[in-house]
Design a protein around this motif. Structure first.
Motif, PDB file in Angstrom:
ATOM      1  N   ASN A   1     -48.755 -11.890  38.208  1.00  0.00           N
ATOM      2  CA  ASN A   1     -48.064 -13.150  38.126  1.00  0.00           C
ATOM      3  C   ASN A   1     -48.759 -14.989  37.702  1.00  0.00           C
ATOM      4  O   ASN A   1     -48.560 -15.328  37.115  1.00  0.00           O
ATOM      5  N   PHE A   2     -49.574 -15.252  37.952  1.00  0.00           N
ATOM      6  CA  PHE A   2     -50.454 -16.594  38.092  1.00  0.00           C
ATOM      7  C   PHE A   2     -51.280 -16.194  36.710  1.00  0.00           C
ATOM      8  O   PHE A   2     -50.389 -17.155  36.719  1.00  0.00           O
ATOM      9  N   LEU A   3     -51.379 -14.965  36.934  1.00  0.00           N
ATOM     10  CA  LEU A   3     -52.274 -16.273  35.062  1.00  0.00           C
ATOM     11  C   LEU A   3     -51.100 -16.092  34.140  1.00  0.00           C
ATOM     12  O   LEU A   3     -51.201 -16.876  33.304  1.00  0.00           O
ATOM     13  N   GLY A   4     -49.457 -15.295  34.225  1.00  0.00           N
ATOM     14  CA  GLY A   4     -48.592 -15.698  32.776  1.00  0.00           C
ATOM     15  C   GLY A   4     -47.892 -16.549  33.325  1.00  0.00           C
ATOM     16  O   GLY A   4     -47.297 -17.073  32.386  1.00  0.00           O
ATOM     17  N   GLN A   5     -47.794 -16.853  35.096  1.00  0.00           N
ATOM     18  CA  GLN A   5     -47.662 -18.882  34.652  1.00  0.00           C
ATOM     19  C   GLN A   5     -47.443 -19.498  34.256  1.00  0.00           C
ATOM     20  O   GLN A   5     -47.734 -20.107  33.396  1.00  0.00           O
ATOM     21  N   TRP A   6     -49.750 -19.566  34.270  1.00  0.00           N
ATOM     22  CA  TRP A   6     -50.620 -20.384  33.918  1.00  0.00           C
ATOM     23  C   TRP A   6     -50.288 -20.230  32.524  1.00  0.00           C
ATOM     24  O   TRP A   6     -50.411 -21.880  31.699  1.00  0.00           O
ATOM     25  N   ALA A   7     -50.438 -18.996  31.674  1.00  0.00           N
ATOM     26  CA  ALA A   7     -50.880 -19.145  29.566  1.00  0.00           C
ATOM     27  C   ALA A   7     -49.149 -19.655  29.370  1.00  0.00           C
ATOM     28  O   ALA A   7     -49.796 -20.329  29.229  1.00  0.00           O
TER      29      ALA A   7
ATOM     30  N   ASP B   1     -47.470 -25.471  26.189  1.00  0.00           N
ATOM     31  CA  ASP B   1     -46.446 -25.890  25.249  1.00  0.00           C
ATOM     32  C   ASP B   1     -47.496 -24.998  24.335  1.00  0.00           C
ATOM     33  O   ASP B   1     -47.577 -26.190  23.248  1.00  0.00           O
ATOM     34  N   GLY B   2     -47.704 -23.747  24.206  1.00  0.00           N
ATOM     35  CA  GLY B   2     -47.780 -23.613  22.705  1.00  0.00           C
ATOM     36  C   GLY B   2     -49.273 -23.706  22.548  1.00  0.00           C
ATOM     37  O   GLY B   2     -49.928 -22.626  21.660  1.00  0.00           O
ATOM     38  N   GLU B   3     -50.470 -24.090  23.219  1.00  0.00           N
ATOM     39  CA  GLU B   3     -51.507 -24.518  23.483  1.00  0.00           C
ATOM     40  C   GLU B   3     -51.890 -24.077  24.475  1.00  0.00           C
ATOM     41  O   GLU B   3     -51.874 -22.681  25.126  1.00  0.00           O
ATOM     42  N   ILE B   4     -53.899 -23.270  23.989  1.00  0.00           N
ATOM     43  CA  ILE B   4     -54.812 -22.569  25.355  1.00  0.00           C
ATOM     44  C   ILE B   4     -54.320 -23.235  26.430  1.00  0.00           C
ATOM     45  O   ILE B   4     -54.549 -24.218  26.670  1.00  0.00           O
ATOM     46  N   ALA B   5     -53.964 -22.438  27.163  1.00  0.00           N
ATOM     47  CA  ALA B   5     -53.834 -22.554  28.427  1.00  0.00           C
ATOM     48  C   ALA B   5     -55.651 -22.987  29.110  1.00  0.00           C
ATOM     49  O   ALA B   5     -56.017 -23.920  30.103  1.00  0.00           O
TER      50      ALA B   5
ATOM     51  N   PRO C   1     -63.866 -27.174  31.622  1.00  0.00           N
ATOM     52  CA  PRO C   1     -64.733 -25.847  31.641  1.00  0.00           C
ATOM     53  C   PRO C   1     -64.230 -25.367  33.014  1.00  0.00           C
ATOM     54  O   PRO C   1     -64.448 -23.997  33.644  1.00  0.00           O
ATOM     55  N   SER C   2     -63.465 -25.827  34.018  1.00  0.00           N
ATOM     56  CA  SER C   2     -63.309 -25.916  35.485  1.00  0.00           C
ATOM     57  C   SER C   2     -61.493 -24.640  35.305  1.00  0.00           C
ATOM     58  O   SER C   2     -61.665 -23.437  35.991  1.00  0.00           O
ATOM     59  N   ASP C   3     -61.679 -24.669  33.641  1.00  0.00           N
ATOM     60  CA  ASP C   3     -60.324 -23.698  33.575  1.00  0.00           C
ATOM     61  C   ASP C   3     -60.943 -22.566  33.079  1.00  0.00           C
ATOM     62  O   ASP C   3     -60.510 -21.509  33.429  1.00  0.00           O
ATOM     63  N   PHE C   4     -61.687 -22.119  33.038  1.00  0.00           N
ATOM     64  CA  PHE C   4     -62.879 -21.188  32.410  1.00  0.00           C
ATOM     65  C   PHE C   4     -63.061 -20.877  33.729  1.00  0.00           C
ATOM     66  O   PHE C   4     -63.256 -19.546  33.779  1.00  0.00           O
ATOM     67  N   VAL C   5     -64.323 -21.681  34.104  1.00  0.00           N
ATOM     68  CA  VAL C   5     -64.490 -20.553  35.579  1.00  0.00           C
ATOM     69  C   VAL C   5     -62.866 -20.177  36.556  1.00  0.00           C
ATOM     70  O   VAL C   5     -63.635 -19.181  37.023  1.00  0.00           O
ATOM     71  N   VAL C   6     -62.103 -20.652  36.045  1.00  0.00           N
ATOM     72  CA  VAL C   6     -61.176 -20.536  37.404  1.00  0.00           C
ATOM     73  C   VAL C   6     -60.541 -18.795  36.854  1.00  0.00           C
ATOM     74  O   VAL C   6     -60.745 -17.654  37.110  1.00  0.00           O
ATOM     75  N   ALA C   7     -60.059 -18.791  35.190  1.00  0.00           N
ATOM     76  CA  ALA C   7     -60.049 -17.858  34.624  1.00  0.00           C
ATOM     77  C   ALA C   7     -61.215 -16.087  34.552  1.00  0.00           C
ATOM     78  O   ALA C   7     -60.547 -15.634  34.886  1.00  0.00           O
TER      79      ALA C   7
END
Length: 111
Positions: free
Chosen positions: A32-38, A42-46, A50-56
């Motif tokens: 659910n968290f990943l779905g909401q994040w994605a 607005d149509g852009e990659i989530a 670099p911090s987004d990459f570490v979390v993902a």
């Protein structure tokens, strides 16, 4: 200190159901968290920083570990003479996956 092998509970049936249930709840939360994040982008990659990459990466790794734990829990082909060791290995990976998942979600709040 580990208990002697003869004192370990060799029957995983008492541990299997609570672990499977908790994994289902945590995996549902993470998906659910990943779905909401994605979908909030607005149509852009989530994953843009670099911090987004570490979390993902932390969340994806935790999900993979949880699926491996789920496989080990549902697998009935493990050596019965080493069932205690098999369970303890599974439990360690289970706890590490939970710590990694909550660490990644916590990191997402602060980065």
């Amino acid at each position: 200190m580990h208990p002697p092998e003869h004192e370990m509970n060799h029957d995983m049936k008492d541990f299997r159901q609570p672990m499977v249930t908790s994994l289902g709840i945590i995996l549902g939360f993470m998906l659910n968290f990943l779905g909401q994040w994605a979908i909030q982008d607005d149509g852009e990659i989530a994953v843009t920083t670099p911090s987004d990459f570490v979390v993902a990466l932390g969340l994806i790794t935790a999900i993979a570990m949880m699926l491996w734990v789920l496989f080990r829990l549902l697998n009935n082909r493990y050596p019965l003479q080493r069932a205690g060791h098999y369970y303890h290995t599974t439990f360690r990976v289970y706890m590490l996956a939970i710590l990694l998942a909550f660490g990644a979600v916590t990191a997402a709040l602060f980065v």
